[in-house]
Design an enzyme around this catalytic site. Structure first.
Site, PDB file in Angstrom:
ATOM      1  N   SER A 124      -2.526   0.564  -0.205  1.00 30.36           N
ATOM      2  CA  SER A 124      -3.434   1.710  -0.142  1.00 30.36           C
ATOM      3  C   SER A 124      -4.387   1.563   1.037  1.00 30.36           C
ATOM      4  CB  SER A 124      -4.242   1.739  -1.437  1.00 30.36           C
ATOM      5  OG  SER A 124      -5.345   2.589  -1.309  1.00 30.36           O
ATOM      6  N   TYR A 149      -9.528  -2.501  -8.304  1.00 29.13           N
ATOM      7  CA  TYR A 149      -8.249  -1.886  -7.929  1.00 29.13           C
ATOM      8  C   TYR A 149      -7.930  -2.200  -6.460  1.00 29.13           C
ATOM      9  CZ  TYR A 149      -5.039   1.599  -6.092  1.00 29.13           C
ATOM     10  OH  TYR A 149      -4.001   2.197  -5.428  1.00 29.13           O
ATOM     11  N   LYS A 153      -4.861  -4.706  -4.635  1.00 29.93           N
ATOM     12  CA  LYS A 153      -3.922  -4.362  -3.561  1.00 29.93           C
ATOM     13  C   LYS A 153      -4.065  -5.357  -2.402  1.00 29.93           C
ATOM     14  CE  LYS A 153      -1.992  -0.793  -5.425  1.00 29.93           C
ATOM     15  NZ  LYS A 153      -0.586  -0.855  -5.841  1.00 29.93           N
TER      16      LYS A 153
HETATM   17  P1  NAD Z   1       1.453   6.622 -11.249  1.00 30.69           P
HETATM   18  O1  NAD Z   1       0.531   6.070 -12.258  1.00 30.69           O
HETATM   19  O2  NAD Z   1       1.851   8.049 -11.348  1.00 30.69           O
HETATM   20  O3  NAD Z   1       2.790   5.737 -11.196  1.00 30.69           O
HETATM   21  C1  NAD Z   1       2.810   4.366 -11.483  1.00 30.69           C
HETATM   22  C2  NAD Z   1       3.949   4.137 -12.462  1.00 30.69           C
HETATM   23  O4  NAD Z   1       4.037   2.750 -12.765  1.00 30.69           O
HETATM   24  C3  NAD Z   1       3.762   4.876 -13.777  1.00 30.69           C
HETATM   25  O5  NAD Z   1       4.948   5.567 -14.089  1.00 30.69           O
HETATM   26  C4  NAD Z   1       3.466   3.778 -14.792  1.00 30.69           C
HETATM   27  O6  NAD Z   1       3.944   4.106 -16.073  1.00 30.69           O
HETATM   28  C5  NAD Z   1       4.206   2.602 -14.170  1.00 30.69           C
HETATM   29  N1  NAD Z   1       3.671   1.275 -14.512  1.00 30.69           N
HETATM   30  C6  NAD Z   1       2.397   0.829 -14.433  1.00 30.69           C
HETATM   31  N2  NAD Z   1       2.324  -0.461 -14.778  1.00 30.69           N
HETATM   32  C7  NAD Z   1       3.587  -0.858 -15.075  1.00 30.69           C
HETATM   33  C8  NAD Z   1       4.167  -2.083 -15.482  1.00 30.69           C
HETATM   34  N3  NAD Z   1       3.422  -3.169 -15.675  1.00 30.69           N
HETATM   35  N4  NAD Z   1       5.500  -2.134 -15.699  1.00 30.69           N
HETATM   36  C9  NAD Z   1       6.277  -1.044 -15.523  1.00 30.69           C
HETATM   37  N5  NAD Z   1       5.781   0.143 -15.128  1.00 30.69           N
HETATM   38  C10 NAD Z   1       4.448   0.247 -14.918  1.00 30.69           C
HETATM   39  O7  NAD Z   1       0.821   6.327  -9.809  1.00 30.69           O
HETATM   40  P2  NAD Z   1       1.304   6.788  -8.359  1.00 30.69           P
HETATM   41  O8  NAD Z   1       0.260   7.682  -7.806  1.00 30.69           O
HETATM   42  O9  NAD Z   1       2.703   7.221  -8.403  1.00 30.69           O
HETATM   43  O10 NAD Z   1       1.165   5.414  -7.599  1.00 30.69           O
HETATM   44  C11 NAD Z   1       2.262   4.542  -7.373  1.00 30.69           C
HETATM   45  C12 NAD Z   1       1.752   3.300  -6.657  1.00 30.69           C
HETATM   46  O11 NAD Z   1       1.121   3.685  -5.434  1.00 30.69           O
HETATM   47  C13 NAD Z   1       0.709   2.499  -7.444  1.00 30.69           C
HETATM   48  O12 NAD Z   1       0.948   1.133  -7.233  1.00 30.69           O
HETATM   49  C14 NAD Z   1      -0.590   2.928  -6.809  1.00 30.69           C
HETATM   50  O13 NAD Z   1      -1.583   1.944  -6.930  1.00 30.69           O
HETATM   51  C15 NAD Z   1      -0.189   3.140  -5.360  1.00 30.69           C
HETATM   52  N6  NAD Z   1      -1.066   4.057  -4.622  1.00 30.69           N
HETATM   53  C16 NAD Z   1      -1.290   5.325  -5.124  1.00 30.69           C
HETATM   54  C17 NAD Z   1      -2.156   6.185  -4.435  1.00 30.69           C
HETATM   55  C18 NAD Z   1      -2.439   7.552  -4.963  1.00 30.69           C
HETATM   56  O14 NAD Z   1      -3.443   8.146  -4.543  1.00 30.69           O
HETATM   57  N7  NAD Z   1      -1.621   8.130  -5.827  1.00 30.69           N
HETATM   58  C19 NAD Z   1      -2.777   5.771  -3.242  1.00 30.69           C
HETATM   59  C20 NAD Z   1      -2.505   4.485  -2.753  1.00 30.69           C
HETATM   60  C21 NAD Z   1      -1.643   3.640  -3.461  1.00 30.69           C
HETATM   61  N1  UFG Z   2     -14.135  14.474  -4.543  1.00 32.88           N
HETATM   62  C1  UFG Z   2     -14.997  15.459  -4.971  1.00 32.88           C
HETATM   63  N2  UFG Z   2     -14.897  15.884  -6.261  1.00 32.88           N
HETATM   64  C2  UFG Z   2     -13.993  15.380  -7.133  1.00 32.88           C
HETATM   65  C3  UFG Z   2     -13.081  14.368  -6.680  1.00 32.88           C
HETATM   66  C4  UFG Z   2     -13.208  13.937  -5.379  1.00 32.88           C
HETATM   67  O1  UFG Z   2     -15.843  15.931  -4.209  1.00 32.88           O
HETATM   68  O2  UFG Z   2     -13.945  15.796  -8.304  1.00 32.88           O
HETATM   69  C5  UFG Z   2     -14.193  14.030  -3.132  1.00 32.88           C
HETATM   70  C6  UFG Z   2     -14.509  12.560  -2.952  1.00 32.88           C
HETATM   71  O3  UFG Z   2     -15.900  12.343  -2.955  1.00 32.88           O
HETATM   72  C7  UFG Z   2     -13.830  12.259  -1.624  1.00 32.88           C
HETATM   73  C8  UFG Z   2     -12.617  13.197  -1.618  1.00 32.88           C
HETATM   74  O4  UFG Z   2     -12.926  14.208  -2.564  1.00 32.88           O
HETATM   75  O5  UFG Z   2     -14.665  12.623  -0.566  1.00 32.88           O
HETATM   76  C9  UFG Z   2     -11.318  12.514  -2.035  1.00 32.88           C
HETATM   77  O6  UFG Z   2     -11.498  11.852  -3.273  1.00 32.88           O
HETATM   78  P1  UFG Z   2     -10.263  11.310  -4.137  1.00 32.88           P
HETATM   79  O7  UFG Z   2     -10.827  10.745  -5.397  1.00 32.88           O
HETATM   80  O8  UFG Z   2      -9.231  12.377  -4.264  1.00 32.88           O
HETATM   81  O9  UFG Z   2      -9.631  10.197  -3.213  1.00 32.88           O
HETATM   82  P2  UFG Z   2     -10.263   8.862  -2.614  1.00 32.88           P
HETATM   83  O10 UFG Z   2     -10.134   8.936  -1.133  1.00 32.88           O
HETATM   84  O11 UFG Z   2     -11.598   8.582  -3.167  1.00 32.88           O
HETATM   85  O12 UFG Z   2      -9.305   7.743  -3.207  1.00 32.88           O
HETATM   86  C10 UFG Z   2      -7.880   7.858  -3.138  1.00 32.88           C
HETATM   87  C11 UFG Z   2      -7.281   7.120  -4.334  1.00 32.88           C
HETATM   88  C12 UFG Z   2      -7.555   5.650  -4.230  1.00 32.88           C
HETATM   89  C13 UFG Z   2      -7.066   5.141  -2.917  1.00 32.88           C
HETATM   90  C14 UFG Z   2      -7.666   5.926  -1.779  1.00 32.88           C
HETATM   91  C15 UFG Z   2      -7.089   5.519  -0.447  1.00 32.88           C
HETATM   92  O13 UFG Z   2      -7.843   7.600  -5.543  1.00 32.88           O
HETATM   93  O14 UFG Z   2      -6.860   4.991  -5.251  1.00 32.88           O
HETATM   94  O15 UFG Z   2      -7.409   7.325  -1.955  1.00 32.88           O
HETATM   95  O16 UFG Z   2      -5.707   5.554  -0.504  1.00 32.88           O
HETATM   96  F1  UFG Z   2      -7.411   3.844  -2.801  1.00 32.88           F
END
Ligand code: NAD
Ligand code: UFG
Length: 338
Positions: A124, A149, A153
């Site tokens: 991330s 979190y 990572k």
């Molecule tokens: P998500 O929660 O939709 O998907 C994660 C999946 O992993 C889920 O289906 C959950 O059931 C499964 N899971 C969790 N722990 C597990 C375990 N111990 N064993 C088996 N399955 C398990 O999240 P996502 O948004 O699809 O994110 C996928 C990956 O990308 C995550 O590692 C997350 O940290 C990373 N990531 C997501 C974002 C974002 O904004 N969505 C940003 C940066 C990184």
């Molecule tokens: N925001 C609002 N109102 C809300 C939610 C968010 O104003 O209800 C604003 C936040 O303050 C920020 C922007 O919208 O300025 C984006 O916020 P998000 O929560 O959508 O995303 P972040 O950038 O805070 O974080 C996301 C993921 C993290 C990840 C990060 C970088 O949630 O897990 O992107 O990849 F680490």
């Protein structure tokens, strides 16, 4: 030969499954469904007209994971499985380190047992902390993370670096995602957060569909174009395609490769709100609130390295992101439970 997708029923995983199947890969999914639904994969199967071998297992369960590796010839693993809520991680740090760090370590042990050495890891942009400049390049400092979190990572990244130095047979690709949003064009799969959404676009989508009263805009006094937070939103299908590109590029490699997966464009909270209003054809109520603790002003990627090395580029516009989110949300107001 198959690609094992851990966390393949989740938001990013399910979209990546579609792109992999369409690119001709065979896939196997292992997911304990702690934050997802079996229905997502059923819809992927319908959309692609393919069957996906699915194992409802926890990646930390080495016995169950061994059975998966015994049942299929696995060529590489894309490791999405993990927990991702920043707020929850501050309340339950042990759970986050156990799932995200120990889970990855246990997975790698099983991979080694079967001599499967190719892993693509979901990292991330959070590993960059509060960057001193934008756009962010891959060589900028990491580790100044502000929550468990983010640290989970960062720790996995460092762990993969050390393992690849100690044993050059490993082939690791670390993908640092910026802000994935949007949904598949079909409107059949998308993001289905449990409870109150933490992230901006899912929250706006729920306001638009009438599930939430109004959007709280967290701060309008940042040093940004309009005072609200700026992020690099990347369409989920572009992100999914980035995984296919990374997998193909490094199929025969070893060592460690790190890429930013972002669009390279920073958009503000108010810009996203406006784009969503256009997509859904309504004015959406919002109120300016104090800054959210831990938030940074501005974060967007320099995607040049990924573009060049992976021959991949994010192409979807903000409008496509909000149009596609709206198609998914309006067609499935209760997500996969609809
Ligand atoms: P998500 O929660 O939709 O998907 C994660 C999946 O992993 C889920 O289906 C959950 O059931 C499964 N899971 C969790 N722990 C597990 C375990 N111990 N064993 C088996 N399955 C398990 O999240 P996502 O948004 O699809 O994110 C996928 C990956 O990308 C995550 O590692 C997350 O940290 C990373 N990531 C997501 C974002 C974002 O904004 N969505 C940003 C940066 C990184
Ligand atoms: N925001 C609002 N109102 C809300 C939610 C968010 O104003 O209800 C604003 C936040 O303050 C920020 C922007 O919208 O300025 C984006 O916020 P998000 O929560 O959508 O995303 P972040 O950038 O805070 O974080 C996301 C993921 C993290 C990840 C990060 C970088 O949630 O897990 O992107 O990849 F680490």
């Amino acid at each position: 030969m198959s690609i094992l997708i851990t966390g393949g029923a989740g938001y990013i995983g399910s979209h990546t499954c579609i792109e992999l199947l369409e690119a001709g890969f065979n896939i196997v999914v292992a997911d304990n469904l702690c934050n997802s639904s079996r229905e997502a994969l059923k819809r992927v199967e319908k959309l692609t007209n393919k069957t996906i071998p699915f194992y409802p297992v926890d990646v930390r369960n080495q016995k169950a994971m061994t059975d998966v590796f015994k049942a299929h010839t696995i060529e590489a693993v894309i490791h999405f499985a993990g927990l991702k809520s920043v707020g929850q991680s501050t309340q339950m740090p042990r759970t986050y380190y156990d799932n995200n760090v120990i889970g990855t370590l246990k997975l790698i042990e099983v991979m080694e047992q079967f001599d499967v050495r190719h892993l693509v890891f979901s990292s991330s942009a959070t590993v960059y902390g509060d960057p001193s400049t934008v756009p962010i390049t891959e060589d900028m400092p990491t580790g100044a993370t502000t929550n468990p979190y983010g640290r989970s990572k960062y720790i996995v990244e460092e762990m993969l670096k050390d393992i690849s130095i100690a044993d050059d047979k490993w082939n690791f690709t670390i993908l640092r995602y910026f802000n994935p949003v949007g949904a598949h064009k079909s409107g059949q799969i998308g993001e289905d957060p449990k409870g109150i959404p933490n992230n901006l676009v899912p929250f706006i989508a729920q306001v638009a569909v009438g599930k939430r009263e109004q959007l709280s805009v967290f701060g309008d006094d940042y040093d940004t174009k309009d005072g609200t937070g700026v992020r690099d939103y990347i369409h989920i299908v572009d992100l999914a395609e980035g995984h296919v590109a990374a997998l193909k590029t490094h199929r025969q490699d070893s060592g460690l490769h790190i890429y930013n997966l972002g669009s390279g464009t920073g958009s503000s909270v108010l810009e996203m709100l406006k784009a969503f209003e256009k997509s859904c054809g309504k004015t959406l109520p919002h109120a300016i609130q104090p800054r959210r603790p831990g938030d940074i002003a501005e974060c967007y990627a320099d995607p040049a390295f990924a573009q060049k090395a992976l021959n991949w580029k994010a192409t979807h516009t903000i409008e496509a992101m909000t149009d596609d989110t709206w198609r998914w949300q309006s067609g499935n107001p209760n997500g996969y439970e609809s």
